[in-house]
Scaffold this motif. Structure first.
Motif, mmCIF file in Angstrom:
data_model
loop_
_atom_site.group_PDB
_atom_site.id
_atom_site.type_symbol
_atom_site.label_atom_id
_atom_site.label_comp_id
_atom_site.label_asym_id
_atom_site.label_seq_id
_atom_site.Cartn_x
_atom_site.Cartn_y
_atom_site.Cartn_z
ATOM 1 N N GLU A 253 -50.884 6.629 -60.463
ATOM 2 C CA GLU A 253 -50.633 6.454 -59.035
ATOM 3 C C GLU A 253 -50.407 7.798 -58.334
ATOM 4 O O GLU A 253 -50.679 7.925 -57.136
ATOM 5 N N ARG A 254 -49.945 8.790 -59.062
ATOM 6 C CA ARG A 254 -49.919 10.135 -58.476
ATOM 7 C C ARG A 254 -51.346 10.630 -58.245
ATOM 8 O O ARG A 254 -51.655 11.235 -57.225
ATOM 9 N N LEU A 255 -52.211 10.372 -59.220
ATOM 10 C CA LEU A 255 -53.618 10.726 -59.059
ATOM 11 C C LEU A 255 -54.222 9.983 -57.870
ATOM 12 O O LEU A 255 -55.025 10.546 -57.114
ATOM 13 N N ALA A 256 -53.830 8.728 -57.672
ATOM 14 C CA ALA A 256 -54.310 7.958 -56.519
ATOM 15 C C ALA A 256 -53.884 8.622 -55.207
ATOM 16 O O ALA A 256 -54.675 8.714 -54.255
ATOM 17 N N CYS A 257 -52.637 9.103 -55.145
ATOM 18 C CA CYS A 257 -52.163 9.790 -53.938
ATOM 19 C C CYS A 257 -52.982 11.049 -53.670
ATOM 20 O O CYS A 257 -53.331 11.344 -52.516
ATOM 21 N N LEU A 258 -53.306 11.796 -54.718
ATOM 22 C CA LEU A 258 -54.075 13.028 -54.557
ATOM 23 C C LEU A 258 -55.501 12.742 -54.095
ATOM 24 O O LEU A 258 -56.069 13.478 -53.280
ATOM 25 N N LEU A 259 -56.104 11.675 -54.593
ATOM 26 C CA LEU A 259 -57.445 11.300 -54.145
ATOM 27 C C LEU A 259 -57.430 10.842 -52.692
ATOM 28 O O LEU A 259 -58.296 11.214 -51.890
ATOM 29 N N LEU A 260 -56.450 10.026 -52.328
ATOM 30 C CA LEU A 260 -56.331 9.565 -50.946
ATOM 31 C C LEU A 260 -56.058 10.728 -49.989
ATOM 32 O O LEU A 260 -56.543 10.745 -48.854
ATOM 33 N N LEU A 261 -55.277 11.704 -50.454
ATOM 34 C CA LEU A 261 -55.003 12.882 -49.630
ATOM 35 C C LEU A 261 -56.292 13.637 -49.327
ATOM 36 O O LEU A 261 -56.512 14.088 -48.195
ATOM 37 N N GLN A 262 -57.166 13.769 -50.319
ATOM 38 C CA GLN A 262 -58.441 14.446 -50.079
ATOM 39 C C GLN A 262 -59.295 13.681 -49.072
ATOM 40 O O GLN A 262 -59.991 14.282 -48.246
ATOM 41 N N VAL A 263 -59.260 12.355 -49.129
ATOM 42 C CA VAL A 263 -59.989 11.549 -48.145
ATOM 43 C C VAL A 263 -59.484 11.835 -46.742
ATOM 44 O O VAL A 263 -60.268 12.076 -45.811
ATOM 45 N N CYS A 264 -58.167 11.824 -46.563
ATOM 46 C CA CYS A 264 -57.585 12.051 -45.233
ATOM 47 C C CYS A 264 -57.913 13.449 -44.713
ATOM 48 O O CYS A 264 -58.237 13.621 -43.529
ATOM 49 N N MET A 265 -57.851 14.457 -45.573
ATOM 50 C CA MET A 265 -58.161 15.817 -45.139
ATOM 51 C C MET A 265 -59.623 15.934 -44.726
ATOM 52 O O MET A 265 -59.967 16.607 -43.749
ATOM 53 N N GLY A 266 -60.518 15.262 -45.457
ATOM 54 C CA GLY A 266 -61.918 15.269 -45.082
ATOM 55 C C GLY A 266 -62.163 14.577 -43.751
ATOM 56 O O GLY A 266 -62.949 15.046 -42.923
ATOM 57 N N SER B 56 -51.917 7.234 -37.580
ATOM 58 C CA SER B 56 -53.199 7.929 -37.550
ATOM 59 C C SER B 56 -53.524 8.504 -38.924
ATOM 60 O O SER B 56 -52.681 8.517 -39.830
ATOM 61 N N ILE B 57 -54.749 9.009 -39.066
ATOM 62 C CA ILE B 57 -55.137 9.658 -40.320
ATOM 63 C C ILE B 57 -54.284 10.897 -40.560
ATOM 64 O O ILE B 57 -53.887 11.187 -41.699
ATOM 65 N N GLU B 58 -53.958 11.633 -39.501
ATOM 66 C CA GLU B 58 -53.110 12.818 -39.645
ATOM 67 C C GLU B 58 -51.727 12.431 -40.153
ATOM 68 O O GLU B 58 -51.159 13.101 -41.029
ATOM 69 N N GLN B 59 -51.172 11.338 -39.632
ATOM 70 C CA GLN B 59 -49.863 10.882 -40.087
ATOM 71 C C GLN B 59 -49.933 10.360 -41.520
ATOM 72 O O GLN B 59 -49.013 10.573 -42.315
ATOM 73 N N ALA B 60 -51.025 9.681 -41.854
ATOM 74 C CA ALA B 60 -51.193 9.195 -43.230
ATOM 75 C C ALA B 60 -51.254 10.356 -44.202
ATOM 76 O O ALA B 60 -50.679 10.303 -45.299
ATOM 77 N N ARG B 61 -51.945 11.431 -43.825
ATOM 78 C CA ARG B 61 -52.001 12.613 -44.676
ATOM 79 C C ARG B 61 -50.612 13.189 -44.903
ATOM 80 O O ARG B 61 -50.237 13.544 -46.021
ATOM 81 N N SER B 62 -49.794 13.270 -43.840
ATOM 82 C CA SER B 62 -48.435 13.792 -43.979
ATOM 83 C C SER B 62 -47.577 12.900 -44.870
ATOM 84 O O SER B 62 -46.771 13.391 -45.669
ATOM 85 N N ILE B 63 -47.741 11.592 -44.759
ATOM 86 C CA ILE B 63 -46.969 10.670 -45.601
ATOM 87 C C ILE B 63 -47.341 10.848 -47.069
ATOM 88 O O ILE B 63 -46.468 10.871 -47.956
ATOM 89 N N LEU B 64 -48.621 11.000 -47.357
ATOM 90 C CA LEU B 64 -49.048 11.226 -48.744
ATOM 91 C C LEU B 64 -48.490 12.532 -49.288
ATOM 92 O O LEU B 64 -48.082 12.605 -50.456
ATOM 93 N N GLN B 65 -48.444 13.559 -48.466
ATOM 94 C CA GLN B 65 -47.888 14.839 -48.915
ATOM 95 C C GLN B 65 -46.400 14.704 -49.242
ATOM 96 O O GLN B 65 -45.922 15.278 -50.236
ATOM 97 N N VAL B 66 -45.663 13.955 -48.435
ATOM 98 C CA VAL B 66 -44.241 13.752 -48.725
ATOM 99 C C VAL B 66 -44.072 12.939 -50.004
ATOM 100 O O VAL B 66 -43.167 13.203 -50.812
ATOM 101 N N LEU B 67 -44.928 11.932 -50.213
ATOM 102 C CA LEU B 67 -44.854 11.160 -51.458
ATOM 103 C C LEU B 67 -45.077 12.048 -52.675
ATOM 104 O O LEU B 67 -44.445 11.866 -53.723
ATOM 105 N N LEU B 68 -45.955 13.030 -52.543
ATOM 106 C CA LEU B 68 -46.300 13.883 -53.683
ATOM 107 C C LEU B 68 -45.289 14.994 -53.931
ATOM 108 O O LEU B 68 -44.912 15.254 -55.072
ATOM 109 N N TRP B 69 -44.845 15.666 -52.869
ATOM 110 C CA TRP B 69 -44.043 16.879 -53.034
ATOM 111 C C TRP B 69 -42.698 16.845 -52.316
ATOM 112 O O TRP B 69 -42.008 17.855 -52.288
#
Length: 524
Positions: free
Chosen positions: A287-300, A440-453
């Protein structure tokens, strides 16, 4: 009577303020006032409470510059005159080898420990930005080399390539990919030949996109007859390469071919399908790997919006996975045993955005949830990412059901790791039936970053959440991250990984204001 004593002559006192020339009349870095104040944090007036009325997702971390008052000493005025002739370097130019003469001029302006602390923090941020740029160059290659490769491929056809595999190395929903070799600068490059399927309509749009780590990059294109050595899955009567038939070769289709330096080995759909066992045995790692993959989607997706481009078909079948350079040796054994080597994720399908598309899509979604219309096309990015969360976590769901739940209850995501609750909450925020209430996608990206780090919720168990606490957390974590890179470099553990680059991106840009809003959305 004696004459009165003469009146004392009036003496003009020399002004004790700095010269009139301000930041508008000097280049940045030449004015010690603007230089010093730009690297120091300013404390918001409502420091111990909630953030002020600045837009919640776009608050600056640097405070306004404070003008100097008349109480400045004459010595500082003299220092200003000398600095006009010998300007201080910018924060990005400060290095360990800086001459003591220049460093002494800097320290004269920063007499307090707080000023020195501000310089150190600024230097750390500048170093992190440089480090991030270097890792990115290792991941996607130097820009100059990509330009040279594009020039070399201009006008080439199949004859310029050596076919390495007869069958596709990867098949997405809209294209086949073949591994081919190309001689470039006395080396044999392995690149991907993308053969679009008839349904693909994003070729012209894709050629105009800027380089990004999560976007498929094209370096060449041509139109030619498909070589007989290559097999298109599903094509009847394919012959082996040893039985070439010139008459049959003439009947092979003429197709447009795109050349990409990134060679995909799998789609996200294939990865998810083959990872059920890994999810069961190592849920935290998966699930950490899932967060990292989703983060790449949001950044793209963020990059595409800047380019005024949308994703054409954001589904697991059109998200490509590419092997990264070898991870650090200290991680190879662990990742190999768990199957957790993080791949680069590439978005490969695009279309040009039209005016008011999102408004129209929102209206369609509202009608759809009321049973008045068919599903919108194209679907909003937020809905697609919300669906991806369920698909990666092996929870069955359809978009019709996601928007059709009258009770606003989505399918349950099992709690298997420390990431499960956060991913479930993010999916709910992205799939909210009311488009105005979705993140938004920008907010989703920030949430994933907080989940990870982080910061994680336990940070606020004994301390009230304030901007001061969050700012201190960012500063300490940023310093520790740089120390980690320094220790790894001293131990020669290998090149930084994709995950470390994503971490650099986070701490390079994050502010205490953003963290305040993200943690409010995530932990309440």
């Amino acid at each position: 009577d004696p004459l009165p004593p003469p009146l004392p002559k009036k003496q003009l006192q020399r002004a004790e303020s700095l010269p009139e020339q301000g930041p508008s009349q000097h280049h940045r870095g030449n004015n010690p006032t603007s230089w010093a104040s730009s690297i120091l944090y300013s404390i918001p007036p409502n420091e111990e409470g909630a953030p002020s009325s600045i837009p919640p997702w776009d608050r600056p971390s640097w405070g306004p510059k404070k003008p100097l008052t008349k109480s400045q000493s004459l010595g500082e005025s003299v220092a200003w005159s000398s600095l006009q002739k010998n300007p201080l370097p910018s924060l990005a130019e400060l290095t360990f080898g800086m001459a003591d003469r220049e460093l002494g001029q800097l320290l004269q302006l920063l007499e307090s420990p707080a000023g020195v602390c501000g310089v150190v923090l600024g230097c750390q941020a500048a170093a992190l930005a440089r480090l991030s740029a270097r890792i990115q160059e290792e991941l996607i290659g130097p820009e100059e080399q990509q330009q040279l490769l594009e020039a070399e491929l201009a006008g080439k056809s199949w004859a310029a390539f050596s076919i390495l595999d007869r069958e596709p190395c990867c098949e997405s929903r809209d294209a086949w990919y073949f591994r081919v070799g190309f001689a470039f600068e006395q080396t044999q490059l392995v690149v991907a030949a993308k053969v679009p399927k008839p349904c693909c309509t994003s070729l012209g749009v894709q050629s105009s996109l800027g380089a990004h780590c999560s976007i498929q990059h094209l370096v060449g294109r041509f139109t030619d007859r498909l070589p007989q050595e290559l097999v298109l899955p599903g094509s009847p009567g394919e012959q082996s390469p040893s039985r070439e038939d010139p008459a049959r070769l003439a009947t092979r289709p003429v197709l447009q071919v795109l050349i990409s330096p990134e060679v995909p080995y799998q789609t996200l759909a294939g990865f998810v399908k083959g990872s059920h066992g890994l999810h069961r045995t190592s849920p935290g790692h998966y699930e950490r790997l899932a967060c990292l993959l989703l983060l790449q989607v949001c950044m793209g997706l963020e990059h595409l919006r800047v380019q005024n481009v949308g994703q054409g078909d954001l589904c697991p079948e059109n998200l490509l996975l590419v092997q990264c350079p070898c991870p650090p040796r200290s991680q190879q054994g662990k990742e190999a045993s768990l199957g957790l080597s993080l791949p680069r994720l590439l978005i490969s399908s695009f279309f040009k955005l039209k005016d008011k598309r999102r408004t129209s899509s929102t209206s369609q979604e509202q009608d759809w949830t009321k049973g008045l219309a068919v599903p919108p096309s194209p679907v909003a990015d937020e809905l697609n990412v919300g669906m991806l969360i369920y698909q990666i976590l092996h929870v069955d769901i359809s978009l019709e059901n996601a928007l059709g739940f009258r009770s606003n209850r989505l399918p349950e995501i099992p709690s298997r790791s420390i990431y499960s609750t956060g991913l479930k909450h993010l999916a709910m925020l992205l799939l909210h039936r009311d488009p105005c209430k979705r993140v938004s996608i920008e907010q989703a990206r920030s949430i994933l970053q907080v989940l990870l780090w982080g910061p994680r919720q336990e940070l606020f168990a004994r301390s009230k959440k304030t901007l001061t606490l969050l700012r201190s957390w960012v500063e300490v974590k940023r310093a520790l991250l740089l120390l980690k890179f320094a220790e790894n470099s001293a131990g020669v553990v290998g090149s930084p990984s994709l995950e470390e680059w994503l971490c650099c991106q986070y701490f390079k840009e994050v502010t205490e204001h953003t963290l305040y809003q993200v943690t409010q959305a995530l932990y309440t």
